[in-house]
Write an enzyme that holds these catalytic residues in place. Sequence first.
Site, PDB file in Angstrom:
ATOM      1  N   GLY A 224      44.361  36.219  42.360  1.00  0.00           N
ATOM      2  CA  GLY A 224      45.420  35.815  43.296  1.00  0.00           C
ATOM      3  C   GLY A 224      46.342  36.958  43.676  1.00  0.00           C
ATOM      4  O   GLY A 224      46.764  37.040  44.815  1.00  0.00           O
TER       5      GLY A 224
ATOM      6  N   MET B 203      41.102  36.146  50.054  1.00  0.00           N
ATOM      7  CA  MET B 203      41.728  34.958  49.451  1.00  0.00           C
ATOM      8  C   MET B 203      42.009  33.933  50.543  1.00  0.00           C
ATOM      9  O   MET B 203      42.455  34.298  51.632  1.00  0.00           O
ATOM     10  CB  MET B 203      43.040  35.353  48.762  1.00  0.00           C
TER      11      MET B 203
ATOM     12  N   MET C 185      36.565  38.812  35.941  1.00  0.00           N
ATOM     13  CA  MET C 185      38.009  38.871  36.209  1.00  0.00           C
ATOM     14  C   MET C 185      38.722  39.043  34.876  1.00  0.00           C
ATOM     15  O   MET C 185      38.458  38.297  33.926  1.00  0.00           O
ATOM     16  CB  MET C 185      38.506  37.573  36.856  1.00  0.00           C
TER      17      MET C 185
ATOM     18  N   SER D 245      41.078  48.926  45.084  1.00  0.00           N
ATOM     19  CA  SER D 245      41.282  47.656  45.781  1.00  0.00           C
ATOM     20  C   SER D 245      42.420  47.797  46.789  1.00  0.00           C
ATOM     21  O   SER D 245      43.564  48.079  46.405  1.00  0.00           O
ATOM     22  CB  SER D 245      41.627  46.568  44.769  1.00  0.00           C
TER      23      SER D 245
ATOM     24  N   HIS E 140      37.022  48.050  47.396  1.00  0.00           N
ATOM     25  CA  HIS E 140      37.064  46.642  46.991  1.00  0.00           C
ATOM     26  C   HIS E 140      37.998  45.875  47.937  1.00  0.00           C
ATOM     27  O   HIS E 140      39.162  46.244  48.104  1.00  0.00           O
ATOM     28  CB  HIS E 140      37.557  46.565  45.546  1.00  0.00           C
TER      29      HIS E 140
ATOM     30  N   HIS F 244      35.051  40.750  47.670  1.00  0.00           N
ATOM     31  CA  HIS F 244      35.238  39.781  46.576  1.00  0.00           C
ATOM     32  C   HIS F 244      35.795  38.498  47.197  1.00  0.00           C
ATOM     33  O   HIS F 244      36.961  38.458  47.590  1.00  0.00           O
ATOM     34  CB  HIS F 244      36.205  40.416  45.559  1.00  0.00           C
TER      35      HIS F 244
ATOM     36  N   GLY G  20      43.602  48.421  41.586  1.00  0.00           N
ATOM     37  CA  GLY G  20      44.532  48.192  42.697  1.00  0.00           C
ATOM     38  C   GLY G  20      45.836  48.914  42.502  1.00  0.00           C
ATOM     39  O   GLY G  20      46.037  50.035  42.972  1.00  0.00           O
ATOM     40  N   SER G  21      46.744  48.272  41.749  1.00  0.00           N
ATOM     41  CA  SER G  21      48.095  48.834  41.619  1.00  0.00           C
ATOM     42  C   SER G  21      48.115  50.177  40.892  1.00  0.00           C
ATOM     43  O   SER G  21      48.986  51.004  41.168  1.00  0.00           O
ATOM     44  CB  SER G  21      49.017  47.834  40.913  1.00  0.00           C
TER      45      SER G  21
ATOM     46  N   MET H 147      37.332  35.234  47.002  1.00  0.00           N
ATOM     47  CA  MET H 147      38.075  34.262  46.184  1.00  0.00           C
ATOM     48  C   MET H 147      38.393  33.086  47.102  1.00  0.00           C
ATOM     49  O   MET H 147      39.537  32.896  47.546  1.00  0.00           O
ATOM     50  CB  MET H 147      39.350  34.927  45.632  1.00  0.00           C
TER      51      MET H 147
ATOM     52  N   GLY I  22      47.550  41.320  42.813  1.00  0.00           N
ATOM     53  CA  GLY I  22      47.391  42.586  42.106  1.00  0.00           C
ATOM     54  C   GLY I  22      48.576  42.770  41.161  1.00  0.00           C
ATOM     55  O   GLY I  22      49.535  41.988  41.175  1.00  0.00           O
TER      56      GLY I  22
ATOM     57  N   ASP J 172      37.661  43.550  36.985  1.00  0.00           N
ATOM     58  CA  ASP J 172      38.669  43.416  38.042  1.00  0.00           C
ATOM     59  C   ASP J 172      39.946  42.782  37.496  1.00  0.00           C
ATOM     60  O   ASP J 172      39.965  41.608  37.138  1.00  0.00           O
ATOM     61  CB  ASP J 172      38.083  42.542  39.165  1.00  0.00           C
ATOM     62  N   GLY J 173      41.005  43.591  37.452  1.00  0.00           N
ATOM     63  CA  GLY J 173      42.320  43.069  37.073  1.00  0.00           C
ATOM     64  C   GLY J 173      42.950  43.822  35.921  1.00  0.00           C
ATOM     65  O   GLY J 173      42.398  43.867  34.827  1.00  0.00           O
ATOM     66  N   GLY J 174      44.079  44.452  36.198  1.00  0.00           N
ATOM     67  CA  GLY J 174      44.827  45.125  35.137  1.00  0.00           C
ATOM     68  C   GLY J 174      44.183  46.390  34.608  1.00  0.00           C
ATOM     69  O   GLY J 174      44.491  46.823  33.498  1.00  0.00           O
TER      70      GLY J 174
ATOM     71  N   ASP K 172      39.608  42.240  48.687  1.00  0.00           N
ATOM     72  CA  ASP K 172      39.888  40.936  48.090  1.00  0.00           C
ATOM     73  C   ASP K 172      40.170  39.905  49.168  1.00  0.00           C
ATOM     74  O   ASP K 172      41.195  39.972  49.840  1.00  0.00           O
ATOM     75  CB  ASP K 172      41.106  41.050  47.165  1.00  0.00           C
TER      76      ASP K 172
HETATM   77  C1  DX5 Z   1      43.086  39.983  41.964  1.00  0.00           C
HETATM   78  C2  DX5 Z   1      42.079  40.819  42.687  1.00  0.00           C
HETATM   79  C3  DX5 Z   1      41.996  42.233  42.244  1.00  0.00           C
HETATM   80  C4  DX5 Z   1      43.270  43.024  42.390  1.00  0.00           C
HETATM   81  C5  DX5 Z   1      43.389  43.888  41.164  1.00  0.00           C
HETATM   82  O1  DX5 Z   1      42.939  38.654  42.303  1.00  0.00           O
HETATM   83  O2  DX5 Z   1      40.779  40.274  42.579  1.00  0.00           O
HETATM   84  O3  DX5 Z   1      40.924  42.925  42.866  1.00  0.00           O
HETATM   85  O4  DX5 Z   1      43.305  43.857  43.512  1.00  0.00           O
HETATM   86  O5  DX5 Z   1      44.618  44.528  41.191  1.00  0.00           O
HETATM   87  P1  DX5 Z   1      45.171  45.301  39.929  1.00  0.00           P
HETATM   88  O6  DX5 Z   1      44.249  46.466  39.689  1.00  0.00           O
HETATM   89  O7  DX5 Z   1      46.549  45.712  40.354  1.00  0.00           O
HETATM   90  O8  DX5 Z   1      45.174  44.330  38.783  1.00  0.00           O
HETATM   91 ZN    ZN Z   2      39.045  41.590  43.338  1.00  0.00          ZN
END
Ligand code: DX5
Ligand code: ZN
Length: 222
Positions: A141, A36, A136, A7, A32, A65, A196-197, A67, A143, A174-176, A34
């Site tokens: 919102g 927003m 999710m 991401s 990916h 994605h 992502g991170s 959002m 990363g 998606d997430g963590g 994101d």
């Molecule tokens: C959060 C996003 C994710 C985000 C995940 O709202 O939808 O795609 O990039 O980041 P990590 O992998 O750091 O949780």
């Molecule tokens: Zn995402």
Amino acid sequence: MIQIAPSILSADFSKISDAVKIAEESGADLIHVDVMDGHFVPNLTFGPQLVASLRKKTSLPLDVHLMVDNPRSFIPLFAKAGADWISIHVEASVHLHKDITLIKEYDKKAGLALNPATPLPLMNEILEELDFVLLMTVNPGWGGQEFIQSCHSKISQLRSWIREQKLEIPIQIDGGVSLSNMEELIKDGADILVVGSAVFGEKNPREAITKMKKLAEKTGQP
Ligand code: DX5
Ligand code: ZN
């Protein structure tokens, strides 16, 4: 095959095309993106222009994605900009069947995203129409948030439900997601891991993606 989708939300925004290049060279399967809108989630990120620019820089599928509130008004913009996969949130769409159909009319893969506290049965009437489901596992919102542990059982429930209905719909998480929980997620039934991170927050994103790909190949083998 388990797919890894870095991401770019966690990349340095002044060097996004470098991040995409690194991901592609390291064996990523999707990029990916994101999106927003500051309404559905309290943060702002990318518009269709960025997708159009990235389209020229990579041959990997762009997984957008959304959002956003009122996803219907954004689907044509991102589809025309070169998105390959588009997911919308069940919490944001008033006419879900119509919106999923619109994504498919543009010949894009249509995904439905659910927030962590949104119950799976809300997808009941639309599941067969979907090309993928995005679960999710943090509140959308930002990363870098911590994976919500109760989501493990939600993933397994969805996997069983899809299997019982004899459907073949990939589950995207998606997430963590990180090296430390990806094996468990694959065992739960995940097919696509958004990261992502744990990629772009690392000193060496190439190495992070390579390690994830290797672990995914090993764990994902029947
Ligand atoms: C959060 C996003 C994710 C985000 C995940 O709202 O939808 O795609 O990039 O980041 P990590 O992998 O750091 O949780
Ligand atoms: Zn995402």
